[in-house]
Design a protein around this motif. Structure first.
Motif, PDB file in Angstrom:
ATOM      1  N   ALA A  32      28.932  59.415   5.246  1.00 43.51           N
ATOM      2  CA  ALA A  32      27.871  58.413   5.353  1.00 43.51           C
ATOM      3  C   ALA A  32      26.486  59.036   5.256  1.00 43.51           C
ATOM      4  O   ALA A  32      25.485  58.334   5.099  1.00 43.51           O
ATOM      5  N   ALA A  33      26.396  60.363   5.322  1.00 36.99           N
ATOM      6  CA  ALA A  33      25.097  61.039   5.297  1.00 36.99           C
ATOM      7  C   ALA A  33      24.512  61.040   3.890  1.00 36.99           C
ATOM      8  O   ALA A  33      25.231  61.081   2.891  1.00 36.99           O
ATOM      9  N   ALA A  34      23.188  60.999   3.829  1.00 40.07           N
ATOM     10  CA  ALA A  34      22.498  61.010   2.529  1.00 40.07           C
ATOM     11  C   ALA A  34      22.579  62.403   1.908  1.00 40.07           C
ATOM     12  O   ALA A  34      22.619  63.417   2.624  1.00 40.07           O
ATOM     13  N   ASP A  35      22.588  62.447   0.592  1.00 43.96           N
ATOM     14  CA  ASP A  35      22.606  63.724  -0.111  1.00 43.96           C
ATOM     15  C   ASP A  35      21.232  64.381   0.013  1.00 43.96           C
ATOM     16  O   ASP A  35      20.222  63.802  -0.365  1.00 43.96           O
ATOM     17  N   GLU A  36      21.195  65.594   0.555  1.00 46.51           N
ATOM     18  CA  GLU A  36      19.941  66.308   0.758  1.00 46.51           C
ATOM     19  C   GLU A  36      19.733  67.414  -0.273  1.00 46.51           C
ATOM     20  O   GLU A  36      18.822  68.227  -0.137  1.00 46.51           O
ATOM     21  N   SER A  37      20.558  67.453  -1.295  1.00 45.78           N
ATOM     22  CA  SER A  37      20.380  68.456  -2.342  1.00 45.78           C
ATOM     23  C   SER A  37      19.100  68.154  -3.114  1.00 45.78           C
ATOM     24  O   SER A  37      18.660  67.010  -3.185  1.00 45.78           O
ATOM     25  N   GLY A  38      18.504  69.196  -3.694  1.00 39.73           N
ATOM     26  CA  GLY A  38      17.292  68.964  -4.467  1.00 39.73           C
ATOM     27  C   GLY A  38      16.428  70.199  -4.566  1.00 39.73           C
ATOM     28  O   GLY A  38      16.894  71.319  -4.374  1.00 39.73           O
ATOM     29  N   GLU A  39      15.157  69.978  -4.839  1.00 40.69           N
ATOM     30  CA  GLU A  39      14.195  71.057  -5.015  1.00 40.69           C
ATOM     31  C   GLU A  39      12.992  70.817  -4.116  1.00 40.69           C
ATOM     32  O   GLU A  39      12.636  69.667  -3.834  1.00 40.69           O
ATOM     33  N   SER A  40      12.381  71.897  -3.678  1.00 46.53           N
ATOM     34  CA  SER A  40      11.189  71.782  -2.831  1.00 46.53           C
ATOM     35  C   SER A  40      10.447  73.109  -2.867  1.00 46.53           C
ATOM     36  O   SER A  40      10.877  74.062  -3.515  1.00 46.53           O
ATOM     37  N   ASN A  41       9.338  73.156  -2.160  1.00 49.22           N
ATOM     38  CA  ASN A  41       8.562  74.384  -2.013  1.00 49.22           C
ATOM     39  C   ASN A  41       8.462  74.723  -0.531  1.00 49.22           C
ATOM     40  O   ASN A  41       8.346  73.840   0.314  1.00 49.22           O
ATOM     41  N   VAL A  42       8.518  76.013  -0.229  1.00 43.80           N
ATOM     42  CA  VAL A  42       8.352  76.495   1.137  1.00 43.80           C
ATOM     43  C   VAL A  42       7.134  77.409   1.167  1.00 43.80           C
ATOM     44  O   VAL A  42       7.020  78.325   0.345  1.00 43.80           O
ATOM     45  N   MET A  43       6.227  77.136   2.092  1.00 41.98           N
ATOM     46  CA  MET A  43       5.025  77.946   2.259  1.00 41.98           C
ATOM     47  C   MET A  43       5.119  78.701   3.578  1.00 41.98           C
ATOM     48  O   MET A  43       5.321  78.089   4.633  1.00 41.98           O
ATOM     49  N   ILE A  44       5.006  80.029   3.531  1.00 40.52           N
ATOM     50  CA  ILE A  44       5.204  80.880   4.697  1.00 40.52           C
ATOM     51  C   ILE A  44       3.963  81.742   4.915  1.00 40.52           C
ATOM     52  O   ILE A  44       3.504  82.415   3.996  1.00 40.52           O
ATOM     53  N   ASP A  45       3.439  81.713   6.141  1.00 45.03           N
ATOM     54  CA  ASP A  45       2.293  82.538   6.526  1.00 45.03           C
ATOM     55  C   ASP A  45       2.665  83.361   7.761  1.00 45.03           C
ATOM     56  O   ASP A  45       3.286  82.839   8.701  1.00 45.03           O
ATOM     57  N   VAL A  46       2.276  84.626   7.759  1.00 43.15           N
ATOM     58  CA  VAL A  46       2.524  85.493   8.915  1.00 43.15           C
ATOM     59  C   VAL A  46       1.447  85.247   9.963  1.00 43.15           C
ATOM     60  O   VAL A  46       0.263  85.083   9.630  1.00 43.15           O
ATOM     61  N   LEU A  47       1.851  85.211  11.233  1.00 44.90           N
ATOM     62  CA  LEU A  47       0.926  84.974  12.346  1.00 44.90           C
ATOM     63  C   LEU A  47       0.859  86.206  13.235  1.00 44.90           C
ATOM     64  O   LEU A  47       1.882  86.824  13.536  1.00 44.90           O
ATOM     65  N   SER A  48      -0.342  86.554  13.655  1.00 45.07           N
ATOM     66  CA  SER A  48      -0.517  87.699  14.544  1.00 45.07           C
ATOM     67  C   SER A  48      -0.152  87.307  15.978  1.00 45.07           C
ATOM     68  O   SER A  48      -0.003  86.130  16.317  1.00 45.07           O
ATOM     69  N   ILE A  49      -0.026  88.325  16.819  1.00 42.85           N
ATOM     70  CA  ILE A  49       0.332  88.087  18.226  1.00 42.85           C
ATOM     71  C   ILE A  49      -0.688  87.191  18.912  1.00 42.85           C
ATOM     72  O   ILE A  49      -0.340  86.370  19.772  1.00 42.85           O
ATOM     73  N   ASN A  50      -1.955  87.317  18.536  1.00 46.07           N
ATOM     74  CA  ASN A  50      -3.028  86.575  19.212  1.00 46.07           C
ATOM     75  C   ASN A  50      -3.317  85.217  18.596  1.00 46.07           C
ATOM     76  O   ASN A  50      -4.250  84.535  19.026  1.00 46.07           O
ATOM     77  N   ASP A  51      -2.536  84.821  17.596  1.00 49.98           N
ATOM     78  CA  ASP A  51      -2.755  83.514  16.978  1.00 49.98           C
ATOM     79  C   ASP A  51      -2.529  82.417  18.029  1.00 49.98           C
ATOM     80  O   ASP A  51      -1.539  82.453  18.774  1.00 49.98           O
ATOM     81  N   PRO A  52      -3.427  81.446  18.129  1.00 51.56           N
ATOM     82  CA  PRO A  52      -3.269  80.382  19.142  1.00 51.56           C
ATOM     83  C   PRO A  52      -1.934  79.649  19.048  1.00 51.56           C
ATOM     84  O   PRO A  52      -1.393  79.214  20.065  1.00 51.56           O
ATOM     85  N   ARG A  53      -1.389  79.514  17.843  1.00 49.64           N
ATOM     86  CA  ARG A  53      -0.099  78.828  17.685  1.00 49.64           C
ATOM     87  C   ARG A  53       1.035  79.629  18.308  1.00 49.64           C
ATOM     88  O   ARG A  53       1.977  79.057  18.870  1.00 49.64           O
ATOM     89  N   VAL A  54       0.937  80.961  18.222  1.00 49.21           N
ATOM     90  CA  VAL A  54       1.933  81.819  18.854  1.00 49.21           C
ATOM     91  C   VAL A  54       1.860  81.673  20.364  1.00 49.21           C
ATOM     92  O   VAL A  54       2.872  81.497  21.058  1.00 49.21           O
ATOM     93  N   LEU A  55       0.661  81.727  20.903  1.00 45.31           N
ATOM     94  CA  LEU A  55       0.468  81.619  22.353  1.00 45.31           C
ATOM     95  C   LEU A  55       0.900  80.249  22.862  1.00 45.31           C
ATOM     96  O   LEU A  55       1.465  80.137  23.964  1.00 45.31           O
ATOM     97  N   GLU A  56       0.676  79.220  22.074  1.00 50.60           N
ATOM     98  CA  GLU A  56       1.058  77.866  22.486  1.00 50.60           C
ATOM     99  C   GLU A  56       2.574  77.732  22.608  1.00 50.60           C
ATOM    100  O   GLU A  56       3.085  77.159  23.572  1.00 50.60           O
ATOM    101  N   VAL A  57       3.310  78.267  21.626  1.00 53.44           N
ATOM    102  CA  VAL A  57       4.769  78.195  21.673  1.00 53.44           C
ATOM    103  C   VAL A  57       5.302  79.008  22.850  1.00 53.44           C
ATOM    104  O   VAL A  57       6.238  78.584  23.546  1.00 53.44           O
TER     105      VAL A  57
END
Length: 202
Positions: A32-57
Motif C-alpha cells: 500500500a506504500a507509495a513508490d519512493e524511487s526517483g531522482e533528487s539532489n542532496v546538499m551537504i555542508d560541514v559544521l564546526s564544533i561551535n556552530d549554533p546548530r551543533v550546540l542546539e542539537v
C-alpha cells in the motif's frame, strides 16, 4: 588514482561536502506504500564544533558539546531549479566519536530519516572504508551502508525493519555535481597528463 576512503565520521562529512545527484530505487514490502524511487539532489555542508546548530542539537539531546567533533547539515531537494529547498527534508547530524577508536561512535540527529523525530544512532567504519549506521526508532530499526567508489561517486544501501519483518529496502547511487571551476581544473590536469605522455613517447 587510488581512493583513500574516509575512516572517521568527520572525514566522511568532509569528503561528502557539496551537492550530489541521487538516483534511488526503493522497494516497499508494504504494497500500500507509495513508490519512493526517483531522482533528487542532496546538499551537504560541514559544521564546526561551535556552530549554533551543533550546540542546539547537543542541548536538545543532553549531550556534552565537549564530546562532539563536529557535524554536518543535509538537505534534500527534488530539483536544483526549485527556488527554495523544503525544510521538511533537512537534518543536522552531529558526530560523537568513540574516544578509544575513532572508526566508531554515535551520532545525534535532529530529524530521523525513517521517522521525523530526534534520534541517536551508532556507526562504524570497516577496514575497507564501508560505513555502517544503525538507528533505532520508536517502531522501526534502520540500517544504512555507504561507501565511496571514487572521490565523486558513492553508493548507499538502506533497510527499514519492523518487529514483523523488513518493511523497505533502498539503493542509491550518488554522483557529485562538479562546479565549473573544479571541472576546468580537472580538464587542465588531464591535458597536462596527455602532453606529458606525448613528450615521453617522442
Amino acid at each position: 588514482m587510488l581512493l583513500t576512503p574516509p575512516m572517521t565520521m568527520m572525514d566522511f562529512f568532509r569528503k561528502s561536502e557539496g551537492v550530489w545527484f541521487t538516483q534511488r530505487t526503493v522497494h516497499n514490502f508494504d504494497t500500500a506504500a507509495a513508490d519512493e524511487s526517483g531522482e533528487s539532489n542532496v546538499m551537504i555542508d560541514v559544521l564546526s564544533i561551535n556552530d549554533p546548530r551543533v550546540l542546539e542539537v547537543c542541548q536538545q539531546q543532553n549531550v556534552d558539546p565537549a564530546l562532539v567533533s563536529g557535524g554536518c547539515s543535509f538537505m534534500w531537494q527534488d530539483n536544483l531549479d526549485d527556488a527554495t529547498p523544503n525544510q521538511n527534508y533537512a537534518a543536522i547530524l552531529i558526530d560523537v566519536p568513540n574516544p578509544n577508536n575513532p572508526k566508531m561512535g554515535k551520532f545525534l540527529r535532529n530529524r530521523g530519516y525513517v521517522e521525523g523525530i530526534p534520534v541517536i544512532g551508532i556507526y562504524n567504519f570497516a577496514d575497507d572504508g564501508v560505513l555502517t549506521i544503525e538507528t533505532e526508532y520508536e517502531t522501526n530499526q534502520g540500517q544504512e551502508r555507504c561507501w565511496f567508489i571514487n572521490d565523486h561517486f558513492r553508493v548507499r544501501v538502506m533497510t527499514v525493519q519492523m518487529s514483523n519483518g523488513v518493511k523497505q529496502m533502498a539503493y542509491c547511487s550518488e554522483r557529485r555535481c562538479i562546479s565549473q571551476s573544479v571541472l576546468e581544473e580537472m580538464l587542465e590536469h588531464n591535458r597536462l597528463r596527455v602532453y606529458g605522455a606525448a613528450a615521453v613517447s617522442c
